[in-house]
Structure formats: C-alpha cells, structure tokens
Design an enzyme around this catalytic site. Structure first.
Site, short mmCIF file in Angstrom:
data_model
loop_
_atom_site.label_atom_id
_atom_site.label_comp_id
_atom_site.label_asym_id
_atom_site.label_seq_id
_atom_site.Cartn_x
_atom_site.Cartn_y
_atom_site.Cartn_z
N PHE A 1 42.05 35.24 48.58
CA PHE A 1 42.39 34.28 47.53
C PHE A 1 41.53 33.03 47.58
O PHE A 1 41.97 31.94 47.26
CB PHE A 1 43.89 33.93 47.58
N GLY B 1 41.13 44.12 48.68
CA GLY B 1 42.32 44.63 48.00
C GLY B 1 42.13 44.75 46.50
O GLY B 1 42.96 45.30 45.80
N ALA C 1 32.98 42.54 40.79
CA ALA C 1 33.03 43.84 40.12
C ALA C 1 31.88 43.97 39.12
O ALA C 1 31.18 44.99 39.09
CB ALA C 1 34.38 44.03 39.43
N PRO D 1 41.35 50.55 34.76
CA PRO D 1 42.49 49.81 34.20
C PRO D 1 43.65 49.68 35.18
O PRO D 1 44.31 48.65 35.24
CB PRO D 1 42.90 50.64 32.99
N LYS E 1 34.32 41.56 32.11
CA LYS E 1 34.37 40.13 32.44
C LYS E 1 35.31 39.98 33.64
O LYS E 1 35.80 40.97 34.17
CB LYS E 1 34.89 39.34 31.24
N GLU F 1 40.99 36.34 38.79
CA GLU F 1 41.59 35.01 38.75
C GLU F 1 42.28 34.72 37.43
O GLU F 1 43.12 33.85 37.34
CB GLU F 1 40.50 33.96 39.05
#
Ligand SMILES: Cc1cc2nc3c(=O)[nH]c(=O)nc-3n(C[C@H](O)[C@H](O)[C@H](O)COP(=O)(O)OP(=O)(O)OC[C@H]3O[C@@H](n4cnc5c(N)ncnc54)[C@H](O)[C@@H]3O)c2cc1C
Ligand code: SF4
Lengths: 773, 327
Positions: free
Chosen positions: A256, A483, A526, A667, A736, A740
């Site tokens: 995080f 994760g 990603a 997804p 995109k 976050e």
C-alpha cells in the site's frame, strides 16, 4: 536458495465476463484466478523473514521514548553482557554510510548517513539495536539498553500552536482566472474545512529483512515494491556497485505504498550483517510499523466554491496543508482532484507543508488524490444541498469536458457512463432529497455519491520471455506481485502472444537479477509490464516462427510460408496446409534448447545510463499530461449508510461503484483490487486514525486491536461495474490504473451519505460515533 | 533472555500450590497473559499451565442454574444450547467479544481476569507512570488519550476501564465465582480502583477460579447483551449493557429487572438505581429512557470519554426495550 517459480493453473478457465465478450480466462482480459493463490493458501509461499539461513542472527531495535531532543548517553553495558548478544549498535559505533540518491533522483548531499539517531525528531526513532543469537535474547537485551535524553518541547501535530503556517510549496500552486474575485461575487458560496488524520498502511505482513554479505556482495530478502530502487539505495549506502546488491522479494504481504524504499532499519540490519560477517534478520514489530516509516500525513483543506443559482461552479478556492517531519519532506498533493474534477473558469489552489515531530510521512494508497477527493467531493455535496439540487445532478452540471487545468482533451473519461451505470444499479432515482427522510426503525438511512480519479502514471519496465524446448514459456522481470496479480496477468499476456496455454507459462518475479522494472506504485505496474511482456513475447514468437520458416531442418522449410501460427503450443500454417508440430518438436528438429527475447517500454534510443535512471528513480516517469492528452482513471461510488440515531454508529449497508480503468487485463483481479480499495476507504471513513498523546508526541494506538481497520463484518456486498474502454494513449494494451482508484472518493461518499441520513456534516475523518450522538 | 519456569499442573491442588509461589501466574488460553508478556507488562517467574486439568471445561445447566467450568472456552459456552436459551445475555456477551480465533483459545476463567486496555498500562517502556502496574508511580492516562477510559467508578489513582463483556452479564445475574471451596459474588469479586488499582480482584495468591455459577432466573431467561462500538466486530465496547426482565402476570408490569453496564466503568457495573426505578412500572419507552439516565449517576468524564456519559443510558434503554418487546 531455490529459485522462485510460479506455474499458472487452470481455474475457472471457461469464459471471461460479458463486458469483455467471450474471452478465454487465460487470455488477456480473461478472468484467470490468481496463480499465486494456492502457494499462499497452503503456506508454501515463503516470505522474506521466513528464509532459513545458516548462522542467522537476530536484530532488535531500541527506539526513542521522547519526541524531540537529543540523546545524552547510551549505557550498553548490561545489554552487551547479556546472554547470546553479538553486537550492540549505537550512534557511536554504527558504520558511517553514504547518503543515497532519493527516489526522485535528486543527487545526494556529500554527507554521511547514520541510521541510528543522536538528534531525536520523533517518538519511536531508532537509537540503538541489539543483535543476538536468538530473537528472544535480542529482545531481552534490547530492554537493557539505557538511553538518557535531553528532552525538548515537541511540535505534536498540525494543531500545535508551535506548528505555525508551514512552508508554501510553490510547485503545488495552480491558478487560472481570478478565483478570489469570482468567489466574492458568486451568488452562492460555500466554504468549509476538511481534515484527515494520520492513517497507516497496516499491511498484513509487517516489514523486515534478512541481510547477508558475502565479500562485497550483499543479498537482501525484503518485501519490496521496488527492487531496483532499493538495490540502488543499498549500493550507494555501502559504496558498492549496483550489481553487487541482490534483492529478493517473490511474495509481499501487502504494501500500500509502504514497501518501496529501504528504510533506517534496513540499513541497521545490513550494517550489522557486515560488521558480524553473518546474516542478520530484523523483523519490524507491529507497533514499530507505526514509526519505522511513515503513513499518510494528516491533512487540512479549506474548499470555497462559488456558484450561480443553478449550481454551476464559477470559482474554486482551495488551500491545503499537510504535515511532514521536522527533518524530512513529504508533500501530499491536496489540489490534485480539486483541479480536474469540475469545469470552472476561475481556480486557485495552494498548499503549505508544516513540520511536526513525526516520522517522515509516506505514500498510502492514492497519496494526494485520496484526501483531495475528500475535500472537493464533500464540498460539492454541500453546494448541492445549498442550491437544492440532487448531488448527482450537480456533478453532471459541472462535468469537465476537458482537463480544466492543462486544457487538453481527456484520453478517455467514462465518468458520465460511471454515474449512469452506478445510479441505475443503485436505484439512485428513488432517493428522497431531504436529510433524515429515510429510516428503518432506529436506523437513519442515507444515500451518498462521490467521484474519484487517479492519474495514469507511466514508467518503464523490461522483461525476458523464453520459449523452452519442453514447450513451456518463461517470463522474467524484477517487478513484483504484492497481491495485485502481476504473476497472473503476465502469464496471460505471454500465453496469448506466444500461443500456449497459460498453465505452460512460468512467471518469475521479485529478484533484482531479472530484467529491470521501476517502482510498483502509482498504479503503473500492470500497464508497464504487460507492455514489456507483450513486446518480449512478440519478439520471441517472431524468432520462433522465423526459425520454423527458414531453418533448413524445420518441417516447415519446404512450405515456403510467409508466416505460421501457434495455438495451444502447436505450430501450423494459417491455412492448415502442411505439417502441425509442437514447439518441442520444432525446437528439437532445429537443434535449439530455447528461444529468448527481451522487451521493454523504453524510448528506442535509451542509453545504459537512461535505463539505470529509469529503473532506480522516478525522475524520468512520463507525466499523465504529456503530449496531447490528459490521462486518468475515473470512478463514481454510490453508498448507503445506516446510522443508529441513538448511538451514532455508522454502518455501510450498500456500495455500488462504477469504475473506468480502461481495458482490464483480468477483470476478476481488477474487481478485487477495486473492492480492496473501497474496503480500505470504508475503514478510512469510519475507523482509521493514529491517535497522538499530545504530551509525549507519541501514537498510542499502535497495534491492530486499537488502530481499527475494517473487518469483514463492516463490509457489505460491494457491486463494482467496469465502464472503461481501451485507452491507447495510456498503455500498450489500453489499460489505465486500477489499484489506487477504488479508494478515491469512498470517504466523501460515506460522509455525504451520513449527511443525508442525519443532517450532520462531518468534515473530520474518521466519522466515529461521538461525532454523531 | 528472560527465563521463567513452566509448570504443568496435574491437579487443582498442585495448581494452587504452584500459583502461591512468588511471581507465579496461571496460564489458561494465554490470550491476555502472553499478549501482556510481549508488551513487557507481565513478567512471570513461573507459568503454571492449567489447561491440562481434567473436568474444568464442562458446562452444566439445570433448573437451579448454570455451572461453567473455568477452562470452558468462550466459543463453546457461547454456542451451548442451554446457555443460549436460559441465559441469552451470557451467550451474546461472549460471541460479541474479541474474534473467533481468540474465542476458540480463551477460557472463561481467563476472561474474567483479563486486564484493562488502557494504552498507557500496556506500554511500560514509554509510560513508566501507571499506578495499576507500579503502585504509586502515577497515572499516565489522566490528561492524555482517554477516549476509552471509564466514567464510572474511577479514582484519582486510576481511570482504566474494565474491558470484558462476559462479566457484565455475570454481574447482572448475580453469578458466583467459585474459587475451589470459597465462593464470592461476581459483583464483589471485581474491586474498585480507589487508591489501589493494582488490586483488581478479590482473589488471593494460591487461589484459582474453578467455575462460575449463574443462578437461574426468569430475568436471565429473558435477557440480552447489547454492545455498541464503532467497528462492527472485534472491538471492545464503547458501551455495553446486559439486561434481563421478568414481567408480572399481566405481561407489562416489570417484576424483576437486571441492568449492568460494560465498557464505561472500572469494573462490571450493576445499575441498581435503574432496576429499582422501573420495578413495578409498565415498560414504556419514555419511562424506560428516563430511568436509564440513572445508570450514569455520579459519572465523571476525562475529556475524550465524555460521549460515554451520553451513550451509556441510551444503550441501557435500548436493551431494556428490546428484551421487553420480545415476548
Ligand atoms: C485483540 C483482543 C481483543 C479482545 N476483545 C475482547 C472483547 O471484545 N471483549 C472481551 O470480553 N474480551 C476481549 N478480549 C479479551 C479476551 O477475551 C481475553 O484475553 C481472554 O478471555 C482471556 O482468557 P485466556 O484463557 O486466554 O486467559 P489467559 O491469558 O490464559 O489468562 C489471563 C489472566 O487470567 C489468569 N487466569 C487464567 N485462568 C485463571 C483461573 N482459572 N483462575 C485464576 N486466574 C486465572 C492468568 O494468570 C492471567 O493473569 C480481547 C483480547 C484481545 C487480545
Ligand atoms: S488509568 Fe490506570 S491503568 Fe491506565 S495509566 Fe492510569 S493507572 Fe495505569
């Protein structure tokens, strides 16, 4: 050390979801389950401090018990003679390190760096460390280290009278039009202050490392969101070549934002290992995770909105303040959402940073955007109430058709679609406008909406794709999976491009010996790494097909084909004439044991230095407004709360969020990251707060029983709807940011729902019961 | 390394003898003891493991009442069918406490003996002053972060909240703590801090809780435990109320009423004033709300815990109305 490997498995390999058409689960866009899941669930996944090394010794930190002042003396005699103790480190005997380049690439001052402090700037600062044969011995001896201090008055937090107004950060200033004048003359005006407290990342896996020197080669097992950046820090600290440092981090139990850097305790462990000539483990305790590095800075914002009688914004005046430490700088960009969410002819945003006695704050999921959205998305709700129009309608009325700040078109902005899809699924049209107008017995029911956004950050990565003679495909990269699903989506990408089943792809991550990657932060990995793997896999496939066509020993040699296709690991001509052979057979016949290709997302003419800089700093990251477009992900959250009218307790009972992250590589994993963000947002809205004892400048709820994060019982079913379309300006494959986005806008949506339920506007997070009874 | 001896008791007598040794502490589920040892709060010289004692984990319920062995797990007592039907407040207090993992480990005896969550008590390295930990050293909490601290039963020496849920229900229904042959009412078992906050229980060295007895009553049968907190689970009570009611034959007039508060006082807090005010009255919302205000008679706040004074009577009132409704 066994090299870490992950094989994909067939999990719900039937079909992808309808939004992506009928996509095979294992292709890009398919709903392949996390390939690292079984290893984690069965315990086979070994985390950094679980590594077993011969001769391992254990370091335990001694922390300051004052928030400001100076160490007068440290008495180590008792600790040194305690059983099992190998070394007691203090500022007097700790190795002198070089200061390292920071993450922005700023060249370091020519000054030494000592990870143990003489000058105390916050409570919990590392002042000494004890290394012993066993962890228990080190804990016991650390308690024997006697530190005496000359204490000074601490600046406790932003509300401390000594804190002052802080330092203006000019780079944060954004102005157009004449915001003050337009506000002053606006028919409708609202102005309010919004505060967020210190919040913490609380990853399930606490921080820690094992450091091991062999000669001038350093190996570090440490959870890391940025292997190359951290390896550079160690190399510069100790003055050894970058290549001499190896960081290993195949599994990370959540970061995080908190695991991108090597911190003071990392240096302590590496110093101890060097001085002892033995591997040293340092496991940061849960209480130490509140002070060994920083959480989200406490923030304050005032938002003034001037509008016409129909709620059309004429001016936004925004002032923000975040805390930082007295000896380190952290800017939490508070105007980041304020300046782009709504169209306004006049705008002014400025920000100050105030120094207080705390550890330097750090990144926590959507730094900047998260608190920024709490301000503007609460304020627009207040404006809707003032003007008397629906909170969704006011957002549509002020919809920004282009980036109001840089005046460029959006690359893609499916926010209108998000509002529509979310409102429809939530049933927003049935909302009664008056606060306190919906109830169920003692429960006041409220519906709130808020939008969120996160910029598309773009950086660089490289990957190797190897097609092996056994028909399997290997992907290697020093990027990581904490994760979020990197193992899985890179397997999907390579499988699709090369034409093999995903279960035949082995993805290797988390080792700085692999091809390099930049930071895993800012939701960029990603997009970057699917791009790099796509290119590497395409190049490998080209080589394979090239060999098959041209090698005299290939069964296709006689065919004189222009191209060949590979499906399910078998090679054939597109028309099906001629032979069909497996990859194994082909490589066998041409006498090769593998084919290998490298791919990256770098500009073509990059030098070796460019690459080093690109992977070890963020100095060269591309701005989201570079070129012709402004690139962001977008979302809209629709949230129902139930507030007990007697007790003031708030429970979130329904969440529908519609999100635009462009194309989704998987997804299932994207949805789960969105949900994770929303869950953290619920905790932020209702529970999370670092509570400071004002006399001691110390966080007192530094454990997971007292620092409350959401539990399963706090979380209802969360419906997430993808409204994204592929965005070719944002990444190679059209995605995109995902990670976050989900948290941004959750807290204001909840605060807005609480207002609708109760008529009370809570502008200080978290919304705890005493604020409502 | 801090060494201590570990003794495994094979009989109650052996356990009691060992527990009488200076610096000895009983170990049951360990969820409080080991936690506090890690914080540096408890430093036993001898740990006496009582978890292997036979016959102390049973729950028996008959018309006289319930007898719960000291080693019964929180989870099994919470799930016991007879406890659920005859003492619902006890079951509810248990399943709303801690987390599933803790409830599977923790025992009833240990639960009664759990220590306060006062953050200053739990951090000796940073806050040496704590009268509960080291008598006479002062109280770090007063003037500090007090959101969770008590508003009832406090003293100048200590304002720490007794955090447990179960004991609140036990006090409401006049449960008896069995220390072998000696028996003591739960209300008397927990001590007010006064000038000696280090003394929390009426238990002597060498004594051990063997069982808890709860006398059967109509009020216990018609009872509930209401726990209010910011987080839906796994949080100590901001305020909790154990309430039981028995009606006269008319089904409306209150014959017997039991009210105890948790999370707001230095010990499980029986609110007899509320009980007396409502006995003989009809159970009506306004009457109940007014009487519930008596629950916080004499309450004193220390700043951030002021909300508890508002909250506690509301929790009491809601709990009474809730058990009243469920005929
Ligand atoms: C994170 C967390 C959250 C929690 N939340 C809650 C909550 O919401 N509500 C709640 O009620 N509780 C809560 N608890 C407390 C929990 O219920 C207690 O820790 C548990 O019940 C203690 O039981 P144990 O068997 O583990 O005791 P142990 O830790 O073994 O012992 C605790 C103390 O009791 C003594 N002792 C044990 N058995 C006996 C005996 N038979 N006779 C005399 N002395 C004995 C021990 O010497 C020790 O001093 C929480 C605890 C934690 C750690
Ligand atoms: S309230 Fe009691 S337990 Fe807390 S610091 Fe004061 S004396 Fe210690």
């Amino acid at each position: 050390m066994t090299v870490h490997e992950i094989r994909t498995r067939h999990c719900d390999s039937k079909r992808g979801d309808a939004s992506d058409g009928a996509v095979l689960a294992e292709a890009v866009g398919g709903r392949l389950s996390r390939v690292d899941g079984p290893a984690k669930i069965t315990g086979a996944a070994k985390y950094a401090v679980e590594q077993q090394l011969d001769g391992l010794s254990h370091a335990v930190l001694v922390e300051s018990t004052i928030a400001a002042g100076r160490v007068r003396s440290i008495d180590t005699a008792a600790a040194e003679s305690a059983p099992g103790v190998l070394l007691v480190l203090t500022p007097d005997n700790v190795l002198r390190l070089n200061t390292a380049t920071d993450w922005l690439g700023t060249p370091p001052p020519d000054a030494p760096y000592y990870p143990l402090a003489r000058d105390i700037t916050f409570s919990g600062q590392h002042v000494a460390a004890v290394v012993a044969e066993s962890f228990e011995q080190a804990v016991a001896a650390a308690a024997l280290v006697k530190v005496s201090y000359d204490e000074m008055a601490a600046i406790v937090d932003l509300s401390d009278p000594k804190a002052g107004d802080g330092i203006p950060i000019d780079a944060m200033t954004k102005e157009w039009g004449d915001a003050q004048a337009a506000f002053a003359s606006a028919p409708v005006r609202i102005c309010a202050a919004y505060n967020t407290p210190r919040e913490y990342q609380t990853p399930l896996e606490p921080h820690g490392l094992i450091a091991h020197w062999e000669g001038d080669q350093l190996t570090v097992w440490e959870p890391s969101q940025w292997l190359d950046g951290m390896a550079r820090t160690y190399a510069e600290w100790f003055g050894v070549p970058f290549e001499n440092v190896r960081l290993i981090s195949p599994y990370i139990g959540g970061g995080f934002g908190s695991k991108a850097f090597a911190y003071g305790y990392s240096a302590v462990a590496a110093i101890a290992a060097k001085m002892l000539g033995r591997p040293v483990k340092l496991a940061v305790t849960r209480p130490q995770t509140f002070t060994a590095y920083g959480g989200r800075a406490a923030t304050r914002q005032t938002v003034a909105l001037g509008a016409d009688a129909e709620g059309r914004i004429q001016s936004i005046v925004h002032r923000g303040v975040n805390e930082t430490s007295v000896d380190g700088m952290w800017v939490e960009p508070l105007g980041s959402v304020t300046s782009i969410m709504y169209a306004t002819p006049n705008f002014s945003s400025r920000q100050n940073v105030v120094r207080v006695n705390t550890v330097v704050p750090g990144a926590l999921r959507a730094p900047g955007e998260n608190p920024s959205a709490f301000g503007i998305e609460s304020a627009i709700d207040e404006l809707a109430d003032e003007v008397g129009i629906d909170p969704l309608e006011i957002r549509l009325r002020n919809y920004a058709e282009q980036d109001p700040e840089v005046k460029k078109p959006w690359s893609t902005r499916q926010l209108r679609e998000a509002y529509a899809a979310g409102a429809e699924a939530f049933g927003w049209s049935k909302r009664t406008p008056e606060p306190r107008s919906m109830r169920d017995g003692n429960q006041l029911i409220g519906w709130g909406v808020a939008a969120g956004t996160y910029p598309v950050r773009r950086a660089y990565g490289e990957a190797v794709v190897r097609i092996l003679a056994d028909g399997s495909v290997e992907v290697e990269s020093s990027s990581i999976d904490m994760g979020q699903g990197t193992y899985t989506i890179l397997a999907q990408t390579a499988a699709e491009v090369v034409g093999v089943p995903a279960e035949n792809v082995v993805v290797k991550l988390g080792d700085s010996r692999y091809p390099r990657a930049g930071v895993t932060g800012g939701s960029r990995l990603a997009g970057v790494m699917t791009g790099a793997v796509y290119k590497a896999a395409t190049a490998a496939l080209d080589q394979l097909v090239g060999l098959a066509i041209s090698d005299p020993n290939s069964p296709f040699h006689a065919l004189q084909a222009n191209t060949l296709v590979v499906t399910k690991g078998r090679i054939a001509s597109p028309r099906g004439d001629g032979p069909e052979v497996s990859i194994t057979e082909l490589l066998g016949s041409v006498g090769r044991d593998h084919i290998e290709a490298m791919g990256d997302t770098m500009p073509a003419n990059s030098t070796v230095e460019d690459r080093y800089k690109n992977y070890t700093t963020i100095a060269t990251a591309l701005s989201h407004t570079e070129g012709d477009y402004s690139r962001h992900s977008w979302c809209a959250h629709f949230i129902e709360v139930r507030v007990d009218e007697d007790f003031g307790t708030v429970r979130v009972s329904r969440v529908v969020s519609a999100l635009d992250s462009g194309r989704l590589y998987n997804p299932k994993l994207a949805e789960s990251q969105w949900r994770g963000g929303i869950i953290m947002g619920i905790g932020q809205a209702l529970l999370e707060e670092g509570i400071v004892d004002r006399r001691h400048g110390r966080i007192v709820n530094n454990n997971l029983a007292d620092y409350l994060i959401a539990t399963n019982a706090d979380i209802p079913d969360i419906e997430v709807i993808s409204v994204g379309i592929p965005d070719p300006h944002s990444s190679v494959l059209g995605g995109k940011g995902v990670g976050e986005l989900g948290i941004v806008g959750v807290a204001p949506a909840i605060a807005n729902a609480v207002f609708h339920a109760t008529g009370k506007r809570v502008r200080d997070l978290p919304i705890t019961l005493e604020k409502l009874i | 390394m801090r060494d201590f001896s570990y003794l495994r008791a094979n009989s109650i007598d052996a356990a009691r003898q060992a527990a009488a040794l200076p610096g000895a502490m009983l170990l049951a589920g360990g969820t409080t003891l080991i936690d506090l040892a890690k914080c540096g709060v408890t430093e036993p010289d001898t740990v006496v493991d009582i978890t292997h004692l036979k016959g102390l984990d049973t729950v028996t319920v008959d018309d006289q009442g319930a007898m719960i062995g000291a080693l019964a797990r929180m989870s099994s007592v919470a799930d016991d069918a007879d406890i659920k039907s005859r003492f619902p407040a006890v079951s509810e207090a248990l399943w709303q406490a801690a987390s599933a993992q803790l409830r599977n480990m923790a025992t009833i005896g240990g639960n009664l003996m759990q220590r306060t969550r006062c953050p200053y008590f739990r951090d000796p390295a940073n806050f040496p002053a704590c009268n509960k930990r080291s008598p006479g050293s002062g109280c770090s909490a007063i003037g500090g972060v007090t959101r969770g601290h008590a508003v009832l039963g406090t003293s100048e020496a200590c304002i720490a909240t007794y955090p447990g849920d179960l004991a609140t229900a036990l006090v409401a229904f006049d449960a008896i703590v069995h220390l072998g042959d000696r028996q003591i009412a739960t209300d008397d078992f927990f001590l007010l801090p006064d000038a000696t906050p280090d003394r929390e229980h009426a238990i002597a060295p060498g004594e051990m809780i063997t069982a808890i007895g709860i006398p059967a009553s109509a009020a216990a049968r018609r009872s509930t435990y209401l726990k209010v907190r910011d987080r839906q689970s796994y949080e100590f009570a901001a305020a909790g109320a154990a309430v039981g009611v028995e009606f006269e034959a008319d089904g409306r007039t209150i014959k017997d009423l039991r009210v105890a508060l948790g999370g707001v006082a230095t010990k499980p807090w029986r609110a007899r004033a509320v009980e007396e005010a409502l006995k003989g009255k009809l159970l009506e919302p306004d009457t109940v709300r007014r009487a519930s205000l008596l629950a916080i008679e004499g309450a004193v706040d220390h700043g951030a815990n002021q909300y508890k004074i508002e909250l506690a009577p509301r929790v009491v009132a809601r709990a009474i109305l809730k058990v009243g409704e469920t005929a």
